[in-house]
Design a protein around this motif. Sequence first.
Motif, PDB file in Angstrom:
ATOM      1  N   PHE A 237     -14.834  16.212   0.306  1.00 33.10           N
ATOM      2  CA  PHE A 237     -14.291  16.565  -0.993  1.00 33.10           C
ATOM      3  C   PHE A 237     -12.965  15.814  -1.136  1.00 33.10           C
ATOM      4  N   VAL A 238     -12.757  15.218  -2.281  1.00 36.18           N
ATOM      5  CA  VAL A 238     -11.597  14.350  -2.452  1.00 36.18           C
ATOM      6  C   VAL A 238     -10.890  14.662  -3.769  1.00 36.18           C
ATOM      7  N   ASN A 239      -9.589  14.886  -3.678  1.00 39.12           N
ATOM      8  CA  ASN A 239      -8.735  14.945  -4.863  1.00 39.12           C
ATOM      9  C   ASN A 239      -8.057  13.577  -4.940  1.00 39.12           C
ATOM     10  N   GLY A 240      -8.728  12.634  -5.613  1.00 31.15           N
ATOM     11  CA  GLY A 240      -8.371  11.229  -5.522  1.00 31.15           C
ATOM     12  C   GLY A 240      -6.938  10.906  -5.897  1.00 31.15           C
ATOM     13  N   LEU A 241      -6.496  11.326  -7.079  1.00 30.41           N
ATOM     14  CA  LEU A 241      -5.144  11.021  -7.526  1.00 30.41           C
ATOM     15  C   LEU A 241      -4.114  11.667  -6.610  1.00 30.41           C
ATOM     16  N   TYR A 242      -4.365  12.908  -6.221  1.00 30.22           N
ATOM     17  CA  TYR A 242      -3.439  13.622  -5.343  1.00 30.22           C
ATOM     18  C   TYR A 242      -3.363  12.940  -3.976  1.00 30.22           C
ATOM     19  N   SER A 243      -4.514  12.466  -3.475  1.00 31.63           N
ATOM     20  CA  SER A 243      -4.530  11.800  -2.175  1.00 31.63           C
ATOM     21  C   SER A 243      -3.737  10.495  -2.224  1.00 31.63           C
ATOM     22  N   THR A 244      -3.886   9.761  -3.311  1.00 35.41           N
ATOM     23  CA  THR A 244      -3.107   8.535  -3.489  1.00 35.41           C
ATOM     24  C   THR A 244      -1.614   8.836  -3.496  1.00 35.41           C
ATOM     25  N   GLN A 245      -1.230   9.892  -4.201  1.00 32.56           N
ATOM     26  CA  GLN A 245       0.176  10.279  -4.261  1.00 32.56           C
ATOM     27  C   GLN A 245       0.696  10.676  -2.890  1.00 32.56           C
ATOM     28  N   GLN A 246      -0.109  11.410  -2.125  1.00 30.48           N
ATOM     29  CA  GLN A 246       0.305  11.824  -0.785  1.00 30.48           C
ATOM     30  C   GLN A 246       0.468  10.618   0.135  1.00 30.48           C
ATOM     31  N   TYR A 247      -0.467   9.695   0.074  1.00 24.54           N
ATOM     32  CA  TYR A 247      -0.395   8.479   0.885  1.00 24.54           C
ATOM     33  C   TYR A 247       0.916   7.747   0.610  1.00 24.54           C
ATOM     34  N   LEU A 248       1.198   7.515  -0.658  1.00 21.82           N
ATOM     35  CA  LEU A 248       2.385   6.738  -1.022  1.00 21.82           C
ATOM     36  C   LEU A 248       3.678   7.490  -0.728  1.00 21.82           C
ATOM     37  N   ASP A 249       3.669   8.807  -0.933  1.00 25.15           N
ATOM     38  CA  ASP A 249       4.892   9.558  -0.668  1.00 25.15           C
ATOM     39  C   ASP A 249       5.137   9.709   0.831  1.00 25.15           C
ATOM     40  N   CYS A 250       4.074   9.884   1.609  1.00 33.55           N
ATOM     41  CA  CYS A 250       4.235   9.912   3.070  1.00 33.55           C
ATOM     42  C   CYS A 250       4.769   8.576   3.575  1.00 33.55           C
ATOM     43  N   LEU A 251       4.285   7.487   2.994  1.00 30.88           N
ATOM     44  CA  LEU A 251       4.798   6.171   3.351  1.00 30.88           C
ATOM     45  C   LEU A 251       6.284   6.065   3.036  1.00 30.88           C
ATOM     46  N   LYS A 252       6.658   6.460   1.822  1.00 31.01           N
ATOM     47  CA  LYS A 252       8.053   6.332   1.390  1.00 31.01           C
ATOM     48  C   LYS A 252       8.983   7.151   2.266  1.00 31.01           C
ATOM     49  N   THR A 253       8.654   8.404   2.495  1.00 32.14           N
ATOM     50  CA  THR A 253       9.541   9.284   3.255  1.00 32.14           C
ATOM     51  C   THR A 253       9.541   8.937   4.744  1.00 32.14           C
ATOM     52  N   SER A 254       8.373   8.554   5.284  1.00 35.08           N
ATOM     53  CA  SER A 254       8.314   8.165   6.695  1.00 35.08           C
ATOM     54  C   SER A 254       9.073   6.860   6.930  1.00 35.08           C
TER      55      SER A 254
ATOM     56  N   LEU B  17       2.957  -1.551  -0.052  1.00 32.59           N
ATOM     57  CA  LEU B  17       3.847  -2.652   0.300  1.00 32.59           C
ATOM     58  C   LEU B  17       4.884  -2.877  -0.792  1.00 32.59           C
ATOM     59  N   LYS B  18       4.447  -2.881  -2.037  1.00 32.61           N
ATOM     60  CA  LYS B  18       5.376  -3.100  -3.146  1.00 32.61           C
ATOM     61  C   LYS B  18       6.399  -1.961  -3.229  1.00 32.61           C
ATOM     62  N   GLN B  19       5.973  -0.753  -2.859  1.00 30.83           N
ATOM     63  CA  GLN B  19       6.868   0.404  -2.926  1.00 30.83           C
ATOM     64  C   GLN B  19       8.032   0.281  -1.952  1.00 30.83           C
ATOM     65  N   ILE B  20       7.775  -0.248  -0.751  1.00 33.18           N
ATOM     66  CA  ILE B  20       8.842  -0.306   0.259  1.00 33.18           C
ATOM     67  C   ILE B  20       9.583  -1.634   0.249  1.00 33.18           C
ATOM     68  N   MET B  21       9.152  -2.575  -0.579  1.00 32.30           N
ATOM     69  CA  MET B  21       9.864  -3.853  -0.692  1.00 32.30           C
ATOM     70  C   MET B  21      11.239  -3.615  -1.304  1.00 32.30           C
ATOM     71  N   ASP B  22      12.271  -3.894  -0.535  1.00 28.86           N
ATOM     72  CA  ASP B  22      13.639  -3.766  -1.022  1.00 28.86           C
ATOM     73  C   ASP B  22      13.957  -4.945  -1.944  1.00 28.86           C
ATOM     74  N   LYS B  23      14.527  -4.646  -3.097  1.00 33.26           N
ATOM     75  CA  LYS B  23      14.849  -5.710  -4.051  1.00 33.26           C
ATOM     76  C   LYS B  23      15.862  -6.701  -3.493  1.00 33.26           C
ATOM     77  N   SER B  24      16.613  -6.268  -2.492  1.00 32.51           N
ATOM     78  CA  SER B  24      17.605  -7.169  -1.896  1.00 32.51           C
ATOM     79  C   SER B  24      16.988  -8.106  -0.859  1.00 32.51           C
TER      80      SER B  24
END
Length: 392
Positions: free
Chosen positions: A195-212, A244-251
């Motif tokens: 069973f998959v909550n697709g949008l929620y799973s995508t959000q969790q993946y990206l937020d876990c990446l960002k915070t980790s 990858l784009k999320q963690i790319m620092d603009k600097s």
Amino acid sequence: MIIGIDKIGFATSNYVLKLKDLAQARQTDPDKLSKGLLLKELSIAPVTEDIITLGASAAESILSQEDKDQIDMVIVATESAIDQSKAASVFIHGLLGIQPFARSFEIKEACYGATAALDYARLHLEKRPDSKVLVIASDIAKYGIGTPGEPTQGAGSIAMLVTANPRILTFNDDNVAQTRDVMDFWRPNYSSTPFVNGLYSTQQYLDCLKTSWTEYQKRSGLSLKDFAAVNFHLPYPKLALKGLKQIMDKSLEPAKREELTQNFNQSIIYSQKVGNIYTGSLYLGLLSLLENSPQLKAGDRIALFSYGSGAVSEIFSMNLVENFRQELKTNRLEELDQRESLSVADYERIFFEEIQLDETGSASLAGYDQQNFALTGVNQHQRQYSKVKKEA
């Protein structure tokens, strides 16, 4: 002590489904799959191929007899378990003929399991540096005909031999893990598909990446400029590209951004042709990077982001050692192109076939002549596996 990955093997099924054919059958724009998911093909496993046969094939491709004599632990990470009691690693241990005085067990935490297995293997080797640990990530991703997840199915296995003084990659002691009790993807015992909550799973993946990643940088003192590449768990490559784009620092300097982007593109080549293999997806991406990126060199540090729904994530890094390319293959893409292409009708029949047991709990199977290992049947509810002898 230097510990890491000495050998990496991969195995997948002999059948492939072209996503352009699936798109046509489902009356979907092919660009939705090729560009929206960054996928091209899916490996399709028949009923005679499962996590045992795939795992044994991946391991057999890299192990020498000396390895089998020295391995004292076999760990299989999977979320496609074929038995609620007996570990897949026990079946594989027997099929490969590994020496008997070895510990064998199975690990589960969605797609994160293989990372936990590597962590455990490293701890074991710190105490027993003369031993070797075989870590296998083996899965078959099934979502069902016509489901939203259908274009991200797949089948395959990654085998990694973990040793002291490895010849490919060394571990760094910089792991940062995170756990969240969420229901983004799950499969109860009574269901053959998740069973998959697709949008929620995508959000969790990206937020876990960002915070980790934020916590990893704080603890390690490292930033993206210190890495030659970042490998991601690949449920489908487009999600990892967003990461990858999320963690790319603009600097970040343009040259470093280009390097990271080029290496990312090399890391998704195999997954684009195989699909999602759950626990093995991160490490299939790692193998793709190592075998397809011409700019990597000894000493390069590679970051890895592991994610398993439910959810557990982990970021850690490894360094390439001298002459690492000698332990890699150069013709894997050619091998993938040799798979038999299926029509959509044949895919629906082959991938979702169920074993029909008689009144004794038995069944005979056929059609596995081209497999390295096969599920040949079931005898009184006991699965029967064999190494398939091919003609010279």
